[in-house]
Structure formats: C-alpha cells, structure tokens
Design an enzyme around this catalytic site. Structure first.
Site, PDB file in Angstrom:
ATOM      1  N   PHE A   1      89.080  35.435  51.257  1.00 59.58           N
ATOM      2  CA  PHE A   1      87.621  35.350  51.316  1.00 59.58           C
ATOM      3  C   PHE A   1      87.292  34.198  52.254  1.00 59.58           C
ATOM      4  O   PHE A   1      87.714  33.066  52.007  1.00 59.58           O
ATOM      5  CB  PHE A   1      87.120  35.075  49.893  1.00 59.58           C
ATOM      6  CG  PHE A   1      85.651  34.846  49.738  1.00 59.58           C
ATOM      7  CD1 PHE A   1      84.784  35.924  49.610  1.00 59.58           C
ATOM      8  CD2 PHE A   1      85.132  33.561  49.665  1.00 59.58           C
ATOM      9  CE1 PHE A   1      83.418  35.725  49.418  1.00 59.58           C
ATOM     10  CE2 PHE A   1      83.779  33.345  49.484  1.00 59.58           C
ATOM     11  CZ  PHE A   1      82.922  34.428  49.352  1.00 59.58           C
TER      12      PHE A   1
ATOM     13  N   SER B   1      83.746  29.391  54.265  1.00 57.07           N
ATOM     14  CA  SER B   1      83.608  27.994  54.710  1.00 57.07           C
ATOM     15  C   SER B   1      84.000  27.795  56.165  1.00 57.07           C
ATOM     16  O   SER B   1      84.880  28.482  56.692  1.00 57.07           O
ATOM     17  CB  SER B   1      84.505  27.080  53.861  1.00 57.07           C
ATOM     18  OG  SER B   1      84.210  27.238  52.505  1.00 57.07           O
TER      19      SER B   1
ATOM     20  N   ASP C   1      79.909  33.908  42.027  1.00 51.48           N
ATOM     21  CA  ASP C   1      79.563  33.872  40.593  1.00 51.48           C
ATOM     22  C   ASP C   1      80.748  34.367  39.764  1.00 51.48           C
ATOM     23  O   ASP C   1      81.120  33.762  38.760  1.00 51.48           O
ATOM     24  CB  ASP C   1      78.360  34.784  40.296  1.00 51.48           C
ATOM     25  CG  ASP C   1      77.038  34.172  40.757  1.00 51.48           C
ATOM     26  OD1 ASP C   1      76.999  32.961  41.034  1.00 51.48           O
ATOM     27  OD2 ASP C   1      76.039  34.926  40.825  1.00 51.48           O
TER      28      ASP C   1
ATOM     29  N   GLN D   1      97.478   5.328  17.185  1.00 55.70           N
ATOM     30  CA  GLN D   1      96.138   5.903  17.311  1.00 55.70           C
ATOM     31  C   GLN D   1      95.700   6.075  18.764  1.00 55.70           C
ATOM     32  O   GLN D   1      95.042   7.058  19.110  1.00 55.70           O
ATOM     33  CB  GLN D   1      95.144   5.012  16.569  1.00 55.70           C
ATOM     34  CG  GLN D   1      93.869   5.722  16.248  1.00 55.70           C
ATOM     35  CD  GLN D   1      92.926   4.837  15.462  1.00 55.70           C
ATOM     36  OE1 GLN D   1      92.372   3.878  15.994  1.00 55.70           O
ATOM     37  NE2 GLN D   1      92.766   5.133  14.194  1.00 55.70           N
TER      38      GLN D   1
ATOM     39  N   LEU E   1     102.781  10.465  28.980  1.00 57.79           N
ATOM     40  CA  LEU E   1     104.205  10.451  29.345  1.00 57.79           C
ATOM     41  C   LEU E   1     104.640   9.133  29.990  1.00 57.79           C
ATOM     42  O   LEU E   1     105.832   8.910  30.203  1.00 57.79           O
ATOM     43  CB  LEU E   1     104.542  11.621  30.290  1.00 57.79           C
ATOM     44  CG  LEU E   1     105.039  12.894  29.594  1.00 57.79           C
ATOM     45  CD1 LEU E   1     103.894  13.631  28.904  1.00 57.79           C
ATOM     46  CD2 LEU E   1     105.733  13.829  30.580  1.00 57.79           C
TER      47      LEU E   1
ATOM     48  N   GLY F   1     105.896   6.372  32.306  1.00 59.43           N
ATOM     49  CA  GLY F   1     106.721   6.411  33.525  1.00 59.43           C
ATOM     50  C   GLY F   1     107.184   7.835  33.831  1.00 59.43           C
ATOM     51  O   GLY F   1     107.232   8.254  35.000  1.00 59.43           O
TER      52      GLY F   1
ATOM     53  N   GLU G   1      85.535  26.968  45.480  1.00 59.06           N
ATOM     54  CA  GLU G   1      84.520  27.933  45.025  1.00 59.06           C
ATOM     55  C   GLU G   1      83.218  27.227  44.625  1.00 59.06           C
ATOM     56  O   GLU G   1      82.561  27.597  43.649  1.00 59.06           O
ATOM     57  CB  GLU G   1      85.080  28.822  43.916  1.00 59.06           C
ATOM     58  CG  GLU G   1      86.304  29.574  44.423  1.00 59.06           C
ATOM     59  CD  GLU G   1      86.422  31.027  44.031  1.00 59.06           C
ATOM     60  OE1 GLU G   1      85.502  31.553  43.407  1.00 59.06           O
ATOM     61  OE2 GLU G   1      87.449  31.626  44.390  1.00 59.06           O
ATOM     62  N   GLY G   2      82.883  26.205  45.411  1.00 57.58           N
ATOM     63  CA  GLY G   2      81.693  25.409  45.151  1.00 57.58           C
ATOM     64  C   GLY G   2      82.092  24.136  44.428  1.00 57.58           C
ATOM     65  O   GLY G   2      82.644  24.187  43.328  1.00 57.58           O
TER      66      GLY G   2
HETATM   67  N1  CAA Z   1      73.726  35.913  43.616  1.00 56.47           N
HETATM   68  C1  CAA Z   1      73.042  36.687  44.509  1.00 56.47           C
HETATM   69  N2  CAA Z   1      72.220  36.164  45.444  1.00 56.47           N
HETATM   70  C2  CAA Z   1      72.085  34.814  45.485  1.00 56.47           C
HETATM   71  C3  CAA Z   1      72.768  33.959  44.593  1.00 56.47           C
HETATM   72  C4  CAA Z   1      73.614  34.565  43.626  1.00 56.47           C
HETATM   73  N3  CAA Z   1      74.287  33.822  42.755  1.00 56.47           N
HETATM   74  N4  CAA Z   1      72.451  32.685  44.882  1.00 56.47           N
HETATM   75  C5  CAA Z   1      71.583  32.718  45.903  1.00 56.47           C
HETATM   76  N5  CAA Z   1      71.374  34.009  46.267  1.00 56.47           N
HETATM   77  C6  CAA Z   1      70.465  34.500  47.310  1.00 56.47           C
HETATM   78  C7  CAA Z   1      69.060  33.985  47.045  1.00 56.47           C
HETATM   79  O1  CAA Z   1      68.365  34.833  46.163  1.00 56.47           O
HETATM   80  C8  CAA Z   1      68.459  33.965  48.427  1.00 56.47           C
HETATM   81  O2  CAA Z   1      68.086  35.282  48.774  1.00 56.47           O
HETATM   82  P1  CAA Z   1      66.742  35.584  49.588  1.00 56.47           P
HETATM   83  O3  CAA Z   1      66.923  34.925  50.920  1.00 56.47           O
HETATM   84  O4  CAA Z   1      66.702  37.060  49.665  1.00 56.47           O
HETATM   85  O5  CAA Z   1      65.628  34.985  48.792  1.00 56.47           O
HETATM   86  C9  CAA Z   1      69.642  33.586  49.298  1.00 56.47           C
HETATM   87  O6  CAA Z   1      70.824  33.925  48.558  1.00 56.47           O
HETATM   88  C10 CAA Z   1      69.674  32.103  49.640  1.00 56.47           C
HETATM   89  O7  CAA Z   1      69.718  31.381  48.427  1.00 56.47           O
HETATM   90  P2  CAA Z   1      69.453  29.822  48.343  1.00 56.47           P
HETATM   91  O8  CAA Z   1      68.164  29.496  49.035  1.00 56.47           O
HETATM   92  O9  CAA Z   1      69.631  29.403  46.925  1.00 56.47           O
HETATM   93  O10 CAA Z   1      70.651  29.265  49.257  1.00 56.47           O
HETATM   94  P3  CAA Z   1      71.028  27.777  49.641  1.00 56.47           P
HETATM   95  O11 CAA Z   1      71.277  27.703  51.087  1.00 56.47           O
HETATM   96  O12 CAA Z   1      70.074  26.791  49.026  1.00 56.47           O
HETATM   97  O13 CAA Z   1      72.499  27.610  48.955  1.00 56.47           O
HETATM   98  C11 CAA Z   1      74.101  27.082  47.261  1.00 56.47           C
HETATM   99  C12 CAA Z   1      72.726  27.661  47.609  1.00 56.47           C
HETATM  100  C13 CAA Z   1      74.238  27.338  45.757  1.00 56.47           C
HETATM  101  C14 CAA Z   1      74.205  25.605  47.545  1.00 56.47           C
HETATM  102  C15 CAA Z   1      75.198  27.872  48.020  1.00 56.47           C
HETATM  103  O14 CAA Z   1      75.168  27.591  49.401  1.00 56.47           O
HETATM  104  C16 CAA Z   1      76.602  27.582  47.521  1.00 56.47           C
HETATM  105  O15 CAA Z   1      77.034  28.149  46.525  1.00 56.47           O
HETATM  106  N6  CAA Z   1      77.335  26.690  48.246  1.00 56.47           N
HETATM  107  C17 CAA Z   1      78.744  26.484  47.937  1.00 56.47           C
HETATM  108  C18 CAA Z   1      79.591  27.438  48.727  1.00 56.47           C
HETATM  109  C19 CAA Z   1      80.904  27.728  48.072  1.00 56.47           C
HETATM  110  O16 CAA Z   1      80.995  27.925  46.862  1.00 56.47           O
HETATM  111  N7  CAA Z   1      81.953  27.808  48.861  1.00 56.47           N
HETATM  112  C20 CAA Z   1      83.248  28.146  48.371  1.00 56.47           C
HETATM  113  C21 CAA Z   1      83.949  29.026  49.339  1.00 56.47           C
HETATM  114  S1  CAA Z   1      85.326  29.933  48.698  1.00 56.47           S
HETATM  115  C22 CAA Z   1      86.532  28.857  48.255  1.00 56.47           C
HETATM  116  O17 CAA Z   1      86.268  27.795  47.897  1.00 56.47           O
HETATM  117  C23 CAA Z   1      87.993  29.113  48.229  1.00 56.47           C
HETATM  118  C24 CAA Z   1      88.561  30.388  48.502  1.00 56.47           C
HETATM  119  O18 CAA Z   1      89.511  30.531  49.263  1.00 56.47           O
HETATM  120  C25 CAA Z   1      88.069  31.591  47.804  1.00 56.47           C
END
Ligand code: CAA
Length: 381
Positions: free
Chosen positions: A121, A124, A237, A276, A335, A337, A360-361
């Site tokens: 996925f 970033s 999510d 304790q 544990l 040392g 993942e955030g």
């Molecule tokens: N489900 C569906 N839609 C969603 C949503 C959700 N949970 N959250 C937001 N949206 C939609 C909103 O409804 C909005 O839609 P519209 O434009 O149609 O109104 C749109 O997305 C934009 O939403 P926001 O204005 O809330 O967006 P934002 O720019 O303020 O960002 C944030 C919100 C929560 C900070 C988001 O950017 C975020 O989660 N950032 C972290 C990113 C992240 O988790 N990265 C991890 C990458 S993967 C990884 O780590 C490792 C790997 O290898 C898998």
C-alpha cells in the site's frame, strides 16, 4: 466477545501452531539478517492465514475482523514482522473487495489470499506523511494507459512485493484530486532503489517505490477518479485494527516472557515477582494488555457489525501501540541485564513496538481523528 467461541479458539490454536512452526525457529536470525522469507509467507498462506476476512469465493476464509484480530495477535506474539506482512498484504484485498471491478478482484485477490502474491500500500511520500492529502505523485492518462511519476517512501514490501495500491494525483490539490491505482511491481518504470535499515521490525522490508514514467493499463484505476483519498482512508480504518491486534500480540509476548522470568529468577532468596516493585509492574502490564485487547476487539466487532468504527479503530490503534511500547519497555526492565542482550527476545519486542506508534497514522494522527469525532459529536450543529 469476552471469550472466544469454540471455532474461534480452534482458529487461535491453529494460528499459534502455524506461527510457531513456520516462523519460530528463525525469528531471531531473520531479525538480525533483516531477512523476509517469501517461502514462510507462502506457508502462512497454505495454513489459511493470508485472507482471513476475504470472501471464500476469492479464496479467503470469509471470517470477520474479530477473527482476523485474534489470528494477528497469535502470529505477532511469535513474529510481529510477519503479523505486519499479513496485515499489509491484506490491504489490497480489502480495497479491491470493496472498490475493485470484478476483473480486478479475480485477477489479484485469490493470489493475495493464498499467500502466493504479496501486496503493499503506497500512500506516504518523503514530504507527505501525516498530511497524506498533500501527496505529489502524479498519474496522467495517455491513450490506454496511466503514466505515473513520483516516489513513495517507507513502503512495506518495497522490493519484495508483487503488487501495490498506489495513490497518485490525477486532479487538483487536496484530497479530491487523488486516485488509487493497482501497480504491479514489474510494470515498466517501477523500481525499488532503496531499502531502509531500521531500528526494529527488521524482518519486514521497508523501502522506496520509485515511479518514473511508470505505465499501467487504463483499467488499473481503482474506484472512480478522485476517489483515491477516501479509498486510502477507509483502508486505513481497517488497517488500524490490524496494527492494534499485532501490538496486543507483541505486548502479550513481552508480558508473558517477563512474568515467567520473574517467577524463576531469584534475588535475595526469593523469586523477583515477590518484590512489590516487580510484581506490581507485571500486574500493570497484564491490565494494559487485557484492556488493549478489549478495545481492539470492540473496533473489530463494530466493523463486522457494519457500524461506524473510524474513531474506535483510532482509539484501538493508539491504545494498543502505546501499550506495546510501555509493556515491552517494562519487560526489558524486569529482565534487567538479560533484557538488554540479544540472547533474550524482549529487546526485539521493544524495538518492534516502537514503529507501531508510527505506522498507519502516527498516534498523534489517531488523536486528531478522535478529537474530530468528538467535535462532530459534541460541537454546535
Ligand atoms: N473514511 C472515508 N473517507 C474519509 C475518512 C475515512 N476514515 N477520513 C476522511 N475521509 C474523507 C473525508 O470525508 C473528506 O472527503 P470529502 O473531500 O469528500 O469531504 C476527505 O477524505 C478529506 O478528509 P479530511 O479533510 O479529514 O482530510 P485531511 O487532509 O484533514 O487528513 C488525516 C485527515 C486523518 C490527518 C489523514 O490525512 C491521515 O489519516 N493521515 C495519516 C496518513 C497515514 O495513516 N499514513 C499511513 C500510511 S500506510 C503505512 O503506514 C504503512 C504501510 O506500509 C501500510
């Protein structure tokens, strides 16, 4: 929900046995050598663990996220890196199951669910981590193809994975200009120039996905143009529940190891658990693990019930990963040392736990998601 059903217990036992047999013997070497073993991942697939929530029609087990969380806890208690592999390779499955066309599902999901293919996925970028909607990778439609340009950072399975869901900009700035694409690792213009050297989770490869005029067929767009950010957020999510479950597994492994150690290790003529300072530390660890598991299971249950769960998934991810960090750190302390040397597994648990507060955030982003939910719930309408 407070006790597994007979079927769930059988699944837990099978997952634990498979993880111990397939991953246990080399877990320390794999960490030290920064080695990911595709054959081990394939064997997890043969054991049915690569597509727990994926429909049976596509080769999965067709179970819920609750069962998925139970399995990930067991796998992660042996190897958090392979827990991450299962969770990350699950993301393309969950995305295509919900947003893909029939042809896309048939092409990719069965292989991923069987563990024959490894998925990733790619959201970033070096300049857009928490602010994911500011990403700069572009996708341009040229004839029957999409042409992608940009660079994705910190991508799990870069260099070893077969297929990635890549988020790229097809429109204007912000979330609504982003689309999602299926990018096979062998598509022309796709390369993996850098593998990161990490503090922990070293058996899980992380690196850069470079797209230089990368060409994919037009039908590799997932969902509609401009729907990519929503697709990414809804996948995250789900993914945050899995990261929570892996963290519970890590925390549990550390707490159980430290408890056994404290019952055996004697100082001043008695087992150290009877002091304790140590006994209460272990009691706090036990409470935190149990509480984190309940919250992860609640988020999974809400998802399985089709109820809103975004903010509970954020709570579960944040609580479980903070728990894993605290509990693994305390396990090293119990544990003493021996906690700090590589002969014992707890220093690895602690190194592995750290990244869970970031992926993942970050846990700061989880708090933002929860605070926004509170404002929508309690703020003026
Ligand atoms: N489900 C569906 N839609 C969603 C949503 C959700 N949970 N959250 C937001 N949206 C939609 C909103 O409804 C909005 O839609 P519209 O434009 O149609 O109104 C749109 O997305 C934009 O939403 P926001 O204005 O809330 O967006 P934002 O720019 O303020 O960002 C944030 C919100 C929560 C900070 C988001 O950017 C975020 O989660 N950032 C972290 C990113 C992240 O988790 N990265 C991890 C990458 S993967 C990884 O780590 C490792 C790997 O290898 C898998």
């Amino acid at each position: 929900m407070f006790a597994p059903s007979e079927d769930q217990q059988a699944l837990i036992d099978a997952a634990r046995a498979a993880a111990e047999a397939i991953l246990g013997p080399t877990v320390r070497e794999d960490d030290e050598a920064e080695r990911f073993r595709r054959d081990a991942f394939r064997r997890l697939g043969e054991a049915g663990l690569c597509g727990i929530p994926t429909a049976e029609a596509w080769g999965g087990l067709g179970l819920g996220y609750l069962e998925y969380a139970m399995v990930l806890e067991e796998v992660a208690a042996v190897s958090a890196a392979y827990g991450v592999a299962l969770a990350v390779s699950g993301l393309p499955q969950v995305i295509l199951a919900r947003y893909g066309t029939d042809a896309q599902r048939e092409r990719w999901i069965p292989g991923l669910a069987a563990g024959e293919l490894l998925g990733g996925f790619a959201l970033s970028e070096s300049g857009s981590g928490s602010d994911a909607a500011s990403l700069k990778t572009t996708a341009r439609r040229v004839g029957d193809e999409w042409v992608l340009n940009g660079s994705k950072f910190w991508i799990t399975h870069a260099g070893v994975g077969d297929v990635f869901i890549v988020m790229a900009r097809t429109g204007g700035p912000g979330a609504r200009g982003i689309s999602a694409f299926i990018v096979p690792a062998d598509a022309p213009g796709v390369s993996f120039p850098k593998r990161e050297e990490k503090m922990g989770m070293r058996a899980s490869p992380t690196g850069e996905v470079l797209l230089e005029d990368a060409r994919i067929p037009a039908d590799h767009l997932v969902g509609k143009e401009g729907e990519g950010f929503r697709i990414a957020m809804s996948a995250l999510d789900s993914g945050r529940i899995t990261i929570g479950a892996i963290s519970v597994g890590l925390a549990r492994a550390a707490w159980e190891y430290a408890s056994r150690y404290a019952c055996e290790r004697e100082q001043f003529g008695r087992p150290i658990i009877r002091f304790q300072g140590v006994g209460f530390m272990l009691a706090d660890m036990a409470m935190r693990v149990e509480a984190a598991r309940l919250l992860v299971h609640k988020a999974a249950w809400l998802r399985d019930e089709g109820r809103p769960y975004t903010h509970v998934a954020a709570m579960a991810k944040c609580t479980a990963t903070d728990t894993a960090m605290a509990v693994t750190t305390d396990a090293v302390q119990v544990l003493g040392g021996n906690g700090y040397i590589r002969e014992y597994p707890v220093e690895r648990y602690m190194r592995d736990a750290k990244v869970m507060q970031i992926v993942e955030g970050t846990n700061q982003v989880q708090r933002l998601v929860i605070a926004r939910h509170l404002e929508r719930t309690f703020g003026p309408r």
